[in-house]
Design a protein around this motif. Structure first.
Motif, mmCIF file in Angstrom:
data_model
loop_
_atom_site.group_PDB
_atom_site.id
_atom_site.type_symbol
_atom_site.label_atom_id
_atom_site.label_comp_id
_atom_site.label_asym_id
_atom_site.label_seq_id
_atom_site.Cartn_x
_atom_site.Cartn_y
_atom_site.Cartn_z
ATOM 1 N N THR A 27 -1.502 -1.323 4.600
ATOM 2 C CA THR A 27 -2.670 -0.625 4.052
ATOM 3 C C THR A 27 -2.575 0.894 4.196
ATOM 4 N N ARG A 28 -1.482 1.393 4.757
ATOM 5 C CA ARG A 28 -1.415 2.818 5.104
ATOM 6 C C ARG A 28 -0.805 3.695 4.021
ATOM 7 N N GLY A 29 -0.455 3.109 2.895
ATOM 8 C CA GLY A 29 0.170 3.897 1.829
ATOM 9 C C GLY A 29 -0.745 4.176 0.657
ATOM 10 N N THR A 30 -2.050 4.222 0.912
ATOM 11 C CA THR A 30 -3.025 4.339 -0.173
ATOM 12 C C THR A 30 -2.815 5.587 -1.023
ATOM 13 N N VAL A 31 -2.584 6.737 -0.394
ATOM 14 C CA VAL A 31 -2.446 7.991 -1.147
ATOM 15 C C VAL A 31 -1.246 7.918 -2.094
ATOM 16 N N ASN A 32 -0.107 7.437 -1.597
ATOM 17 C CA ASN A 32 1.070 7.282 -2.463
ATOM 18 C C ASN A 32 0.776 6.339 -3.619
ATOM 19 N N GLU A 33 0.134 5.230 -3.347
ATOM 20 C CA GLU A 33 -0.139 4.241 -4.381
ATOM 21 C C GLU A 33 -1.063 4.806 -5.453
ATOM 22 N N VAL A 34 -2.092 5.530 -5.045
ATOM 23 C CA VAL A 34 -3.016 6.119 -6.011
ATOM 24 C C VAL A 34 -2.323 7.241 -6.799
ATOM 25 N N ASP A 35 -1.523 8.065 -6.127
ATOM 26 C CA ASP A 35 -0.749 9.091 -6.839
ATOM 27 C C ASP A 35 0.079 8.458 -7.956
ATOM 28 N N ALA A 36 0.788 7.374 -7.623
ATOM 29 C CA ALA A 36 1.664 6.725 -8.586
ATOM 30 C C ALA A 36 0.878 6.097 -9.727
ATOM 31 N N LEU A 37 -0.239 5.463 -9.417
ATOM 32 C CA LEU A 37 -1.039 4.824 -10.456
ATOM 33 C C LEU A 37 -1.629 5.835 -11.427
ATOM 34 N N GLU A 62 -10.354 6.310 -2.656
ATOM 35 C CA GLU A 62 -9.392 7.393 -2.865
ATOM 36 C C GLU A 62 -9.474 7.910 -4.300
ATOM 37 N N LEU A 63 -9.649 7.010 -5.257
ATOM 38 C CA LEU A 63 -9.839 7.438 -6.657
ATOM 39 C C LEU A 63 -11.139 8.228 -6.796
ATOM 40 N N LEU A 113 -4.670 -4.816 -6.846
ATOM 41 C CA LEU A 113 -3.511 -4.510 -6.011
ATOM 42 C C LEU A 113 -3.511 -5.317 -4.721
ATOM 43 N N CYS A 114 -2.302 -5.492 -4.182
ATOM 44 C CA CYS A 114 -2.140 -6.078 -2.851
ATOM 45 C C CYS A 114 -2.757 -7.477 -2.772
ATOM 46 N N GLN A 115 -2.577 -8.270 -3.839
ATOM 47 C CA GLN A 115 -3.118 -9.622 -3.906
ATOM 48 C C GLN A 115 -4.617 -9.621 -3.593
ATOM 49 N N GLY A 116 -5.306 -8.619 -4.162
ATOM 50 C CA GLY A 116 -6.734 -8.511 -3.926
ATOM 51 C C GLY A 116 -7.536 -9.571 -4.641
ATOM 52 N N ALA A 117 -7.072 -10.022 -5.779
ATOM 53 C CA ALA A 117 -7.731 -11.091 -6.538
ATOM 54 C C ALA A 117 -6.646 -11.876 -7.269
ATOM 55 N N GLY A 225 2.939 1.416 -0.135
ATOM 56 C CA GLY A 225 3.176 2.816 0.199
ATOM 57 C C GLY A 225 4.399 3.417 -0.453
ATOM 58 N N ARG A 226 5.092 2.649 -1.278
ATOM 59 C CA ARG A 226 6.282 3.141 -1.975
ATOM 60 C C ARG A 226 6.248 2.675 -3.426
ATOM 61 N N TYR A 227 5.245 3.156 -4.152
ATOM 62 C CA TYR A 227 5.130 2.873 -5.577
ATOM 63 C C TYR A 227 5.963 3.904 -6.332
ATOM 64 N N GLU A 228 7.065 3.435 -6.944
ATOM 65 C CA GLU A 228 7.973 4.296 -7.684
ATOM 66 C C GLU A 228 8.400 3.573 -8.953
ATOM 67 N N ARG A 229 9.009 4.322 -9.874
ATOM 68 C CA ARG A 229 9.489 3.728 -11.122
ATOM 69 C C ARG A 229 10.891 3.137 -10.912
ATOM 70 N N CYS A 230 10.935 2.031 -10.173
ATOM 71 C CA CYS A 230 12.199 1.368 -9.856
ATOM 72 C C CYS A 230 12.304 0.069 -10.659
ATOM 73 N N SER A 231 13.435 -0.154 -11.283
ATOM 74 C CA SER A 231 13.644 -1.389 -12.029
ATOM 75 C C SER A 231 13.534 -2.592 -11.103
ATOM 76 N N PRO A 232 13.092 -3.739 -11.638
ATOM 77 C CA PRO A 232 12.927 -4.925 -10.795
ATOM 78 C C PRO A 232 14.214 -5.346 -10.088
ATOM 79 N N THR A 233 14.085 -5.686 -8.815
ATOM 80 C CA THR A 233 15.192 -6.203 -8.022
ATOM 81 C C THR A 233 14.701 -7.448 -7.286
ATOM 82 N N ILE A 234 15.616 -8.137 -6.623
ATOM 83 C CA ILE A 234 15.231 -9.310 -5.844
ATOM 84 C C ILE A 234 14.865 -8.950 -4.415
ATOM 85 N N ASP A 235 14.929 -7.666 -4.094
ATOM 86 C CA ASP A 235 14.797 -7.237 -2.701
ATOM 87 C C ASP A 235 13.434 -6.666 -2.331
ATOM 88 N N SER A 236 12.557 -6.428 -3.287
ATOM 89 C CA SER A 236 11.256 -5.827 -2.966
ATOM 90 C C SER A 236 10.184 -6.899 -2.870
#
Length: 256
Positions: A27-37, A62-63, A113-117, A225-236
């Motif tokens: 839950t500690r990456g809210t600012v990064n997540e909102v920036d990215a969104l 935060e929004l 987000l975060c399996q909220g619903a 906390g690490r929302y970036e434009r990364c292509s899908p992988t099996i590791d995230s």
């Protein structure tokens, strides 16, 4: 998300967690997540945003600090109580079931987000003949304006299968992982808990989006906390769907 004849299983989990939910590292990456969104969805201050499964309100508030008008809904009375206590700006909260809730006016954008619903609808009480998460997403989309944007996270089926533990029971037929775990209450006391999370692949996210009137603009691999434009992988741990409500049918997906 409400079970037939009773409350949703997550309500007891949330009531036990209370404010201790916000002590978990995810839950500690809210600012990064909102920036990215804001960037990925092209959001502009003043727009109306719906936060579905808002939990204790960390993204909605935060929004609100950034000048957006936000309404958060969650099935947990305790989480909504916490969210209202930290309310900032033009932000409101409501206890509601995301399966059936309807807005008086459609929103410019929505997040879940975060399996909220989305991702929590496939547990006890769901019908095996109906995909409850698709039903939930269809209702979410109905509350968007045509051209409205959506940011939605889903747990990765690849990651879950690769990291199954002794307390996990993954249903290959439904994609739902049943986890038996321990959670802490606000005073640090430990309690047994059971969680049911639907896990998905990027292809499934695209197909579900098409079925409910969305154009998929992108699917990214993300971590809390690490929302970036990364292509899908099996590791995230999660995938982030970025999509747009379209007028009926479907159109070819963006190559972004």
């Amino acid at each position: 998300m409400t079970e037939r004849g009773g409350k949703h299983w997550f309500e007891d989990v949330a009531a036990t967690l209370g404010t201790s939910y916000l002590r978990y590292s995810f839950t500690r990456g809210t600012v990064n997540e909102v920036d990215a969104l804001i960037d990925m969805l092209g959001l502009e201050p003043g727009q109306r945003i719906l936060d579905v499964g808002c939990g204790p309100g960390r993204h909605a508030n935060e929004l609100g600090r950034r000048g957006f008008t936000v309404h958060g809904i969650d099935i947990s009375e305790r989480f909504i109580e916490i969210a209202r206590g930290d309310c900032v700006g033009d932000v409101t909260f409501e206890v509601a079931d995301a399966m059936s809730w309807a807005a008086e006016e459609p929103y410019d954008a929505a997040i879940s987000l975060c399996q909220g619903a989305f991702g929590l609808a496939g547990g006890p009480g769901s019908s095996s003949s109906v995909d409850p998460d698709t039903t939930l997403l269809a209702n979410l989309v109905s509350n968007l304006v045509i051209g409205g944007r959506l940011g939605l996270s889903a747990f990765s089926a690849y990651f879950q299968v690769a990291s199954l533990g002794d307390t996990d029971d993954f249903d290959a037929n439904t994609g739902v992982n049943h986890e038996r775990t321990t959670i802490r209450d606000e005073n640090g006391g430990e309690h047994p808990a059971e969680l049911w999370t639907t896990c998905l692949t990027p292809r499934e996210l695209r197909l579900i989006s098409r079925a409910v009137g969305l154009r998929t603009d992108a699917v990214y691999s993300v971590r809390p906390g690490r929302y970036e434009r990364c292509s899908p992988t099996i590791d995230s741990e999660e995938f982030l769907l970025i999509a747009t409500r379209i007028v009926g049918g479907w159109v070819q997906e963006s190559t972004d």
